[in-house]
Enzyme design. Structure first.
Site, PDB file in Angstrom:
ATOM      1  N   SER A  63      39.400  48.047  53.377  1.00  0.00           N
ATOM      2  CA  SER A  63      38.435  48.007  52.274  1.00  0.00           C
ATOM      3  C   SER A  63      37.010  48.131  52.797  1.00  0.00           C
ATOM      4  O   SER A  63      36.702  47.687  53.912  1.00  0.00           O
ATOM      5  CB  SER A  63      38.595  46.663  51.562  1.00  0.00           C
ATOM      6  OG  SER A  63      37.510  46.445  50.698  1.00  0.00           O
ATOM      7  N   TYR A 121      39.369  37.274  52.025  1.00  0.00           N
ATOM      8  CA  TYR A 121      40.059  38.553  51.789  1.00  0.00           C
ATOM      9  C   TYR A 121      39.560  39.618  52.781  1.00  0.00           C
ATOM     10  O   TYR A 121      40.357  40.268  53.467  1.00  0.00           O
ATOM     11  CB  TYR A 121      39.822  39.015  50.345  1.00  0.00           C
ATOM     12  CG  TYR A 121      40.136  40.476  50.105  1.00  0.00           C
ATOM     13  CD1 TYR A 121      41.439  40.939  50.185  1.00  0.00           C
ATOM     14  CD2 TYR A 121      39.120  41.394  49.810  1.00  0.00           C
ATOM     15  CE1 TYR A 121      41.732  42.286  49.977  1.00  0.00           C
ATOM     16  CE2 TYR A 121      39.401  42.727  49.596  1.00  0.00           C
ATOM     17  CZ  TYR A 121      40.709  43.177  49.679  1.00  0.00           C
ATOM     18  OH  TYR A 121      40.983  44.505  49.473  1.00  0.00           O
ATOM     19  N   LYS A 155      41.426  41.601  56.093  1.00  0.00           N
ATOM     20  CA  LYS A 155      41.478  43.053  56.327  1.00  0.00           C
ATOM     21  C   LYS A 155      40.968  43.392  57.733  1.00  0.00           C
ATOM     22  O   LYS A 155      41.545  44.215  58.445  1.00  0.00           O
ATOM     23  CB  LYS A 155      40.634  43.801  55.287  1.00  0.00           C
ATOM     24  CG  LYS A 155      41.204  43.792  53.889  1.00  0.00           C
ATOM     25  CD  LYS A 155      42.473  44.601  53.781  1.00  0.00           C
ATOM     26  CE  LYS A 155      43.053  44.620  52.386  1.00  0.00           C
ATOM     27  NZ  LYS A 155      44.434  45.103  52.326  1.00  0.00           N
ATOM     28  N   ARG A 171      27.500  51.162  43.456  1.00  0.00           N
ATOM     29  CA  ARG A 171      28.802  51.259  44.118  1.00  0.00           C
ATOM     30  C   ARG A 171      29.235  52.716  44.219  1.00  0.00           C
ATOM     31  O   ARG A 171      28.746  53.570  43.480  1.00  0.00           O
ATOM     32  CB  ARG A 171      29.877  50.504  43.321  1.00  0.00           C
ATOM     33  CG  ARG A 171      29.683  48.990  43.249  1.00  0.00           C
ATOM     34  CD  ARG A 171      29.893  48.321  44.592  1.00  0.00           C
ATOM     35  NE  ARG A 171      29.781  46.876  44.489  1.00  0.00           N
ATOM     36  CZ  ARG A 171      28.636  46.189  44.547  1.00  0.00           C
ATOM     37  NH1 ARG A 171      27.478  46.828  44.682  1.00  0.00           N
ATOM     38  NH2 ARG A 171      28.644  44.879  44.478  1.00  0.00           N
TER      39      ARG A 171
HETATM   40  P1  NAD Z   1      47.618  45.789  43.603  1.00  0.00           P
HETATM   41  O1  NAD Z   1      47.593  44.308  43.527  1.00  0.00           O
HETATM   42  O2  NAD Z   1      47.787  46.544  42.345  1.00  0.00           O
HETATM   43  O3  NAD Z   1      48.776  46.248  44.626  1.00  0.00           O
HETATM   44  C1  NAD Z   1      49.192  45.458  45.704  1.00  0.00           C
HETATM   45  C2  NAD Z   1      50.689  45.322  45.590  1.00  0.00           C
HETATM   46  O4  NAD Z   1      51.197  44.550  46.671  1.00  0.00           O
HETATM   47  C3  NAD Z   1      51.124  44.623  44.303  1.00  0.00           C
HETATM   48  O5  NAD Z   1      52.057  45.442  43.664  1.00  0.00           O
HETATM   49  C4  NAD Z   1      51.755  43.309  44.778  1.00  0.00           C
HETATM   50  O6  NAD Z   1      52.818  42.914  43.927  1.00  0.00           O
HETATM   51  C5  NAD Z   1      52.207  43.677  46.175  1.00  0.00           C
HETATM   52  N1  NAD Z   1      52.292  42.585  47.161  1.00  0.00           N
HETATM   53  C6  NAD Z   1      51.355  41.684  47.515  1.00  0.00           C
HETATM   54  N2  NAD Z   1      51.801  40.892  48.502  1.00  0.00           N
HETATM   55  C7  NAD Z   1      53.064  41.320  48.786  1.00  0.00           C
HETATM   56  C8  NAD Z   1      54.040  40.915  49.743  1.00  0.00           C
HETATM   57  N3  NAD Z   1      53.840  39.912  50.579  1.00  0.00           N
HETATM   58  N4  NAD Z   1      55.229  41.559  49.749  1.00  0.00           N
HETATM   59  C9  NAD Z   1      55.468  42.580  48.880  1.00  0.00           C
HETATM   60  N5  NAD Z   1      54.581  43.011  47.994  1.00  0.00           N
HETATM   61  C10 NAD Z   1      53.388  42.389  47.934  1.00  0.00           C
HETATM   62  O7  NAD Z   1      46.322  46.257  44.373  1.00  0.00           O
HETATM   63  P2  NAD Z   1      45.775  47.716  44.646  1.00  0.00           P
HETATM   64  O8  NAD Z   1      44.477  47.827  43.981  1.00  0.00           O
HETATM   65  O9  NAD Z   1      46.813  48.721  44.391  1.00  0.00           O
HETATM   66  O10 NAD Z   1      45.492  47.599  46.210  1.00  0.00           O
HETATM   67  C11 NAD Z   1      46.388  48.068  47.197  1.00  0.00           C
HETATM   68  C12 NAD Z   1      45.819  47.751  48.561  1.00  0.00           C
HETATM   69  O11 NAD Z   1      44.523  48.352  48.673  1.00  0.00           O
HETATM   70  C13 NAD Z   1      45.609  46.265  48.820  1.00  0.00           C
HETATM   71  O12 NAD Z   1      45.952  45.997  50.166  1.00  0.00           O
HETATM   72  C14 NAD Z   1      44.133  46.059  48.581  1.00  0.00           C
HETATM   73  O13 NAD Z   1      43.626  44.987  49.333  1.00  0.00           O
HETATM   74  C15 NAD Z   1      43.558  47.392  49.047  1.00  0.00           C
HETATM   75  N6  NAD Z   1      42.255  47.703  48.437  1.00  0.00           N
HETATM   76  C16 NAD Z   1      42.141  47.783  47.076  1.00  0.00           C
HETATM   77  C17 NAD Z   1      40.884  48.051  46.507  1.00  0.00           C
HETATM   78  C18 NAD Z   1      40.710  48.126  45.010  1.00  0.00           C
HETATM   79  O14 NAD Z   1      39.564  48.070  44.565  1.00  0.00           O
HETATM   80  N7  NAD Z   1      41.752  48.238  44.205  1.00  0.00           N
HETATM   81  C19 NAD Z   1      39.770  48.270  47.326  1.00  0.00           C
HETATM   82  C20 NAD Z   1      39.926  48.212  48.693  1.00  0.00           C
HETATM   83  C21 NAD Z   1      41.182  47.932  49.246  1.00  0.00           C
HETATM   84  N1  UFG Z   2      29.969  44.090  37.532  1.00  0.00           N
HETATM   85  C1  UFG Z   2      29.322  43.741  36.356  1.00  0.00           C
HETATM   86  N2  UFG Z   2      30.039  43.154  35.375  1.00  0.00           N
HETATM   87  C2  UFG Z   2      31.377  42.889  35.473  1.00  0.00           C
HETATM   88  C3  UFG Z   2      32.039  43.258  36.683  1.00  0.00           C
HETATM   89  C4  UFG Z   2      31.303  43.853  37.686  1.00  0.00           C
HETATM   90  O1  UFG Z   2      28.128  43.967  36.216  1.00  0.00           O
HETATM   91  O2  UFG Z   2      31.971  42.332  34.538  1.00  0.00           O
HETATM   92  C5  UFG Z   2      29.195  44.778  38.590  1.00  0.00           C
HETATM   93  C6  UFG Z   2      29.188  44.043  39.926  1.00  0.00           C
HETATM   94  O3  UFG Z   2      28.170  43.089  39.969  1.00  0.00           O
HETATM   95  C7  UFG Z   2      28.995  45.206  40.888  1.00  0.00           C
HETATM   96  C8  UFG Z   2      29.725  46.374  40.210  1.00  0.00           C
HETATM   97  O4  UFG Z   2      29.809  46.013  38.836  1.00  0.00           O
HETATM   98  O5  UFG Z   2      27.637  45.537  40.992  1.00  0.00           O
HETATM   99  C9  UFG Z   2      31.133  46.607  40.753  1.00  0.00           C
HETATM  100  O6  UFG Z   2      31.863  45.404  40.715  1.00  0.00           O
HETATM  101  P1  UFG Z   2      33.441  45.373  40.922  1.00  0.00           P
HETATM  102  O7  UFG Z   2      33.869  43.938  40.771  1.00  0.00           O
HETATM  103  O8  UFG Z   2      34.094  46.387  40.049  1.00  0.00           O
HETATM  104  O9  UFG Z   2      33.629  45.872  42.420  1.00  0.00           O
HETATM  105  P2  UFG Z   2      33.077  45.262  43.795  1.00  0.00           P
HETATM  106  O10 UFG Z   2      32.317  46.342  44.457  1.00  0.00           O
HETATM  107  O11 UFG Z   2      32.406  43.970  43.609  1.00  0.00           O
HETATM  108  O12 UFG Z   2      34.435  44.949  44.588  1.00  0.00           O
HETATM  109  C10 UFG Z   2      35.471  45.925  44.758  1.00  0.00           C
HETATM  110  C11 UFG Z   2      36.826  45.237  44.869  1.00  0.00           C
HETATM  111  C12 UFG Z   2      36.927  44.457  46.152  1.00  0.00           C
HETATM  112  C13 UFG Z   2      36.617  45.344  47.310  1.00  0.00           C
HETATM  113  C14 UFG Z   2      35.278  45.987  47.130  1.00  0.00           C
HETATM  114  C15 UFG Z   2      35.082  46.920  48.281  1.00  0.00           C
HETATM  115  O13 UFG Z   2      37.008  44.333  43.789  1.00  0.00           O
HETATM  116  O14 UFG Z   2      38.258  44.000  46.314  1.00  0.00           O
HETATM  117  O15 UFG Z   2      35.241  46.696  45.881  1.00  0.00           O
HETATM  118  O16 UFG Z   2      34.614  48.111  47.989  1.00  0.00           O
HETATM  119  F1  UFG Z   2      36.610  44.616  48.442  1.00  0.00           F
END
Ligand code: NAD
Ligand code: UFG
Length: 334
Positions: free
Chosen positions: A124, A147, A151, A228
């Site tokens: 991430s 978190y 990572k 972002r």
């Molecule tokens: P998500 O929660 O939708 O998907 C993660 C999946 O992993 C879920 O389906 C959950 O049930 C499964 N899971 C968690 N722990 C497990 C375990 N121990 N065994 C088996 N399954 C397990 O999240 P996502 O948004 O699809 O994210 C996927 C990956 O990308 C994650 O590792 C997350 O940290 C990373 N990531 C996501 C974002 C984002 O904004 N969505 C940003 C940066 C990194």
């Molecule tokens: N924001 C609002 N109102 C809301 C939600 C968010 O104004 O109700 C703003 C936040 O302050 C930020 C922007 O929208 O400025 C984006 O916020 P998000 O929560 O959508 O995303 P973040 O960038 O804070 O975090 C996301 C994921 C994290 C990841 C990170 C890394 O949630 O898991 O991106 O890129 F680590």
């Protein structure tokens, strides 16, 4: 031979499963469904006309992983499984370290036992130290919450294993994935009140939430709101295909940012939503959210040069597809 997607029933995993199958790959999914629905994979099966072997299993469970690797011919792994909520990780650090680290350690041990040598890992942008965006892969790192630190630790573990063995790995640092597949069949399905901006806007649009609160209007940015690097989920899914191909052709560990390389403020995103969907999202300006940074966006040159990948979809595409998913699935997969 198949690609194993751990956490493949989740938001990014399900879109990646679809992209891989469309590109001719065979896919196996392992997910304990702690933050996902089996329905997501059922829909990918329906969209592709392909049966996806699904294992409801904890990736940290050695016996379950052994059984999977014995039964399936796994050639490579994309490791999505993990817990991802920043706020929850501050409240429950042990849960995050236990789940994210244990699952990775068990996976790496199982891969070694079965001679599987290719890994793509979901990291991430949160691993970058605040304050010097755009971030390139060699920008200073510091996990800002449990978190993020989990990572960072996993990136280091993977690097060490690659140095000591024949494992070849691609670490992907995602910026802000949003939106849904244009069909509206799969998308993001947060449980409870959405913590992230785009799902909150979607639920405000559908009337589930009264108004969006913009967290802070006094940041040192173009319009005072947070900036972002939003990225369409289908672009991100395609990035995994490029990463997999790279991993098959190269040794060692390599890190790539996946982002558009452009920052968008909260107010700009609201305006893009209104344009794309012909709406007027109600919002109020509130205080800053604790732990937020002002500006995060990628330098995406490395992925372009070495993975031959680049995001193609616009911010309006993200907004249109997010709304299409929300309209068709007001209660997500339930
Ligand atoms: P998500 O929660 O939708 O998907 C993660 C999946 O992993 C879920 O389906 C959950 O049930 C499964 N899971 C968690 N722990 C497990 C375990 N121990 N065994 C088996 N399954 C397990 O999240 P996502 O948004 O699809 O994210 C996927 C990956 O990308 C994650 O590792 C997350 O940290 C990373 N990531 C996501 C974002 C984002 O904004 N969505 C940003 C940066 C990194
Ligand atoms: N924001 C609002 N109102 C809301 C939600 C968010 O104004 O109700 C703003 C936040 O302050 C930020 C922007 O929208 O400025 C984006 O916020 P998000 O929560 O959508 O995303 P973040 O960038 O804070 O975090 C996301 C994921 C994290 C990841 C990170 C890394 O949630 O898991 O991106 O890129 F680590």
């Amino acid at each position: 031979m198949s690609v194993l997607l751990t956490g493949g029933a989740g938001y990014i995993g399900s879109h990646t499963a679809l992209a891989l199958i469309e590109a001719g790959e065979k896919v196996v999914v392992a997910d304990n469904l702690c933050n996902a629905s089996r329905e997501a994979i059922r829909r990918v099966e329906e969209m592709t006309g392909t049966e996806i072997p699904f294992y409801e299993a904890d990736v940290a469970d050695t016996a379950a992983m052994n059984a999977l690797f014995e039964r399936e011919e796994i050639e490579s792994v994309i490791h999505f499984a993990g817990l991802k909520a920043v706020g929850e990780s501050v409240e429950k650090p042990l849960l995050y370290y236990r789940n994210n680290l244990d699952s990775t350690l068990t996976l790496l041990e199982t891969m070694e036992r079965f001679g599987v040598r290719r890994l793509v890992f979901s990291s991430s942008a949160t691993v970058y130290r605040d304050g010097n965006a755009p971030f390139s892969e060699d920008s200073p790192l510091s996990g800002s919450c449990p978190y993020g630190r989990s990572k960072l630790m996993i990136e280091q573990i993977i690097g060490d294993v690659c140095a000591a063995s024949a494992l070849s790995a691609v670490i992907l640092r995602y910026f802000n994935p949003v939106g849904a597949h244009p069909s509206g069949r799969i998308g993001e399905d947060p449980s409870g009140v959405p913590a992230n901006l785009m799902p909150y806007i979607s639920q405000t649009a559908s009337g589930k939430r009264q108004a969006l609160t913009v967290f802070g209007g006094d940041y040192p940015t173009r319009d005072g709101t947070g900036e972002r690097d939003y990225l369409h989920i289908c672009d991100l899914a395609e990035g995994h295909l490029s990463a997999l191909r790279y991993c098959r052709e190269h040794e060692g560990a390599e890190v790539f940012n996946l982002g558009r390389g452009e920052s968008v403020t909260v107010l700009e995103l609201i305006r893009a939503w209104n344009r794309a969907n012909d709406m007027d999202i109600p919002y109020v300006l509130g205080p800053r959210r604790e732990g937020d940074v002002a500006v995060t966006y990628a330098n995406a040159d490395k992925a372009k040069k070495m993975l031959h990948w680049e995001a193609r979809r616009s911010v309006e595409d993200m907004c249109r597809d997010a709304w299409n998913w929300q309209k068709q699935n007001p209660d997500g997969y339930r």
